[in-house]
Design an enzyme around this catalytic site. Sequence first.
Site, PDB file in Angstrom:
ATOM      1  N   TRP A  21       0.817  -1.208   0.000  1.00  0.00           N
ATOM      2  CA  TRP A  21       0.000   0.000   0.000  1.00  0.00           C
ATOM      3  C   TRP A  21       0.857   1.268   0.000  1.00  0.00           C
ATOM      4  CZ3 TRP A  21      -0.259  -3.980   3.546  1.00  0.00           C
ATOM      5  CH2 TRP A  21       0.420  -3.795   4.742  1.00  0.00           C
ATOM      6  N   ARG A  22       2.173   1.090   0.024  1.00  0.00           N
ATOM      7  CA  ARG A  22       3.032   2.276  -0.017  1.00  0.00           C
ATOM      8  C   ARG A  22       3.434   2.641  -1.443  1.00  0.00           C
ATOM      9  NH1 ARG A  22       6.899   1.632   5.363  1.00  0.00           N
ATOM     10  NH2 ARG A  22       5.274   2.229   6.835  1.00  0.00           N
ATOM     11  N   GLU A  34      -5.028   0.727   6.417  1.00  0.00           N
ATOM     12  CA  GLU A  34      -5.068   1.190   7.813  1.00  0.00           C
ATOM     13  C   GLU A  34      -6.099   0.420   8.623  1.00  0.00           C
ATOM     14  OE1 GLU A  34      -3.051   2.920   9.497  1.00  0.00           O
ATOM     15  OE2 GLU A  34      -1.831   3.309   7.731  1.00  0.00           O
ATOM     16  N   THR A  40      -3.475  -5.758  14.104  1.00  0.00           N
ATOM     17  CA  THR A  40      -2.991  -6.893  13.317  1.00  0.00           C
ATOM     18  C   THR A  40      -1.578  -6.608  12.795  1.00  0.00           C
ATOM     19  OG1 THR A  40      -5.284  -7.144  12.617  1.00  0.00           O
ATOM     20  CG2 THR A  40      -3.684  -8.473  11.451  1.00  0.00           C
ATOM     21  N   TYR A  79     -11.438  -9.495  14.213  1.00  0.00           N
ATOM     22  CA  TYR A  79     -12.106  -8.187  14.394  1.00  0.00           C
ATOM     23  C   TYR A  79     -12.993  -7.897  13.174  1.00  0.00           C
ATOM     24  CZ  TYR A  79      -8.729  -7.620  18.140  1.00  0.00           C
ATOM     25  OH  TYR A  79      -7.979  -7.820  19.267  1.00  0.00           O
ATOM     26  N   CYS A 197      18.978   4.384  16.872  1.00  0.00           N
ATOM     27  CA  CYS A 197      17.828   5.289  16.794  1.00  0.00           C
ATOM     28  C   CYS A 197      18.254   6.676  16.316  1.00  0.00           C
ATOM     29  CB  CYS A 197      17.169   5.379  18.166  1.00  0.00           C
ATOM     30  SG  CYS A 197      15.766   6.489  18.173  1.00  0.00           S
ATOM     31  N   CYS A 203      16.273  12.083  23.383  1.00  0.00           N
ATOM     32  CA  CYS A 203      15.343  11.180  24.079  1.00  0.00           C
ATOM     33  C   CYS A 203      15.616  11.146  25.580  1.00  0.00           C
ATOM     34  CB  CYS A 203      15.456   9.782  23.486  1.00  0.00           C
ATOM     35  SG  CYS A 203      14.363   8.610  24.293  1.00  0.00           S
TER      36      CYS A 203
HETATM   37  S1  SF4 Z   1      13.983   4.876  23.802  1.00  0.00           S
HETATM   38 FE1  SF4 Z   1      14.414   6.802  22.778  1.00  0.00          FE
HETATM   39  S2  SF4 Z   1      16.458   6.527  21.920  1.00  0.00           S
HETATM   40 FE2  SF4 Z   1      15.739   4.521  22.485  1.00  0.00          FE
HETATM   41  S3  SF4 Z   1      14.827   3.717  20.594  1.00  0.00           S
HETATM   42 FE3  SF4 Z   1      13.188   4.703  21.741  1.00  0.00          FE
HETATM   43  S4  SF4 Z   1      13.069   6.800  20.991  1.00  0.00           S
HETATM   44 FE4  SF4 Z   1      15.017   5.948  20.327  1.00  0.00          FE
END
Ligand code: SF4
Length: 355
Positions: A21-22, A34, A40, A79, A197, A203
């Site tokens: 679907w992308r 969606e 699911t 569902y 990440c 974060c």
């Molecule tokens: S906890 Fe924070 S740094 Fe770690 S994967 Fe999740 S968003 Fe990224």
Amino acid sequence: MKIISQQVLSWYYENKRDLPWRTTNDPYNIWLSEIMLQQTQVDTVIPYYNKWIEKFPTLRQVANSNLDDVLKMWEGLGYYSRGRNFHKSALIIENQHNGIIPLTYDEFKSLPGVGAYTANMVLSIVSKEPRIAMDGNIRRIGFRLLGLKRQTPYNIKRLELWFNKGISKNRPGDFNQALMDLGSSICKAKMVRCDQCPISKICVAFASGSPLDYPCITKKKKTPHYTVATGLIWQEDSFYIQKRAENGHLGGLWEFPGGKIEKNESEIDTVKRKIREECQFEINPEKKIGTIKHVYSHFSISMSLYHCLPIEDIPVKNNGQMRWIKPAEISKYAFPKANHKLFHLLKNQNWNRNV
Ligand code: SF4
């Protein structure tokens, strides 16, 4: 926040999952995907989505189909209200919007089965409206980024405002999908790969050293277990099936008659009682086929099935609510997964009644 948006998008263009679907911006395809993705896994949805688009390439074809055909295509995905609502929405669009999906937020969200999340996601992709689609993945990432622990309505609202302020204005759909991919691969509920990440620098949960402590996990309630007994009523080489009420659990699917076993009641007495109450047939359960177990989202069941014979001939009626069918015809009807487990037992026994 602008920087996060850029980092998340750059990560997405490097790592985005290749999903059927992308490859399109058609609201029908995006909306369908969606709805199928609610509760699911992506890997489960892909074959259902492909099969569906092959059978119903346009929304008009969904509207022109009957509910039984739609539920047959949904069979096994669970569902089922999602499938029923999608069909209802297709009819509304055909009859009231000349077959064109209304893409204003209020009109789209007023369609059966379309909640705020679906409307936000679809409109962010199709119309590039800067709306955050807060599903479980995106919410979890947000709680970790902001260092929020308690999943209160206040914190959720705060997070939504924060995301809506910072969402990419040029590519809001990609931003939502990027966060979803991040949440399903790197920032999972019970496992994080913070070293990979793209937004670890901002974060708070990562900085705390214990990212999995964010947000606090709310304990799941224990789900109830029911024991159920059902009957396979034979007349000559056909057996009886009935359709479940459309507005209930597994609504619109076919099943064998039967029901919950009451306290101090035997399976055989349950089968006789329930078939008398539901179908007004008097039957004798002759031989037990077996018992299966199945887990639904909010409860689990043990379900037994008995070969049954009517005490007197039953007039054969076939209509939208009841049918007498042969074993080779089961594939024409949509049954709950638990019934498929019973079919498996029956196939292993060659459907042999031996009574
Ligand atoms: S906890 Fe924070 S740094 Fe770690 S994967 Fe999740 S968003 Fe990224």
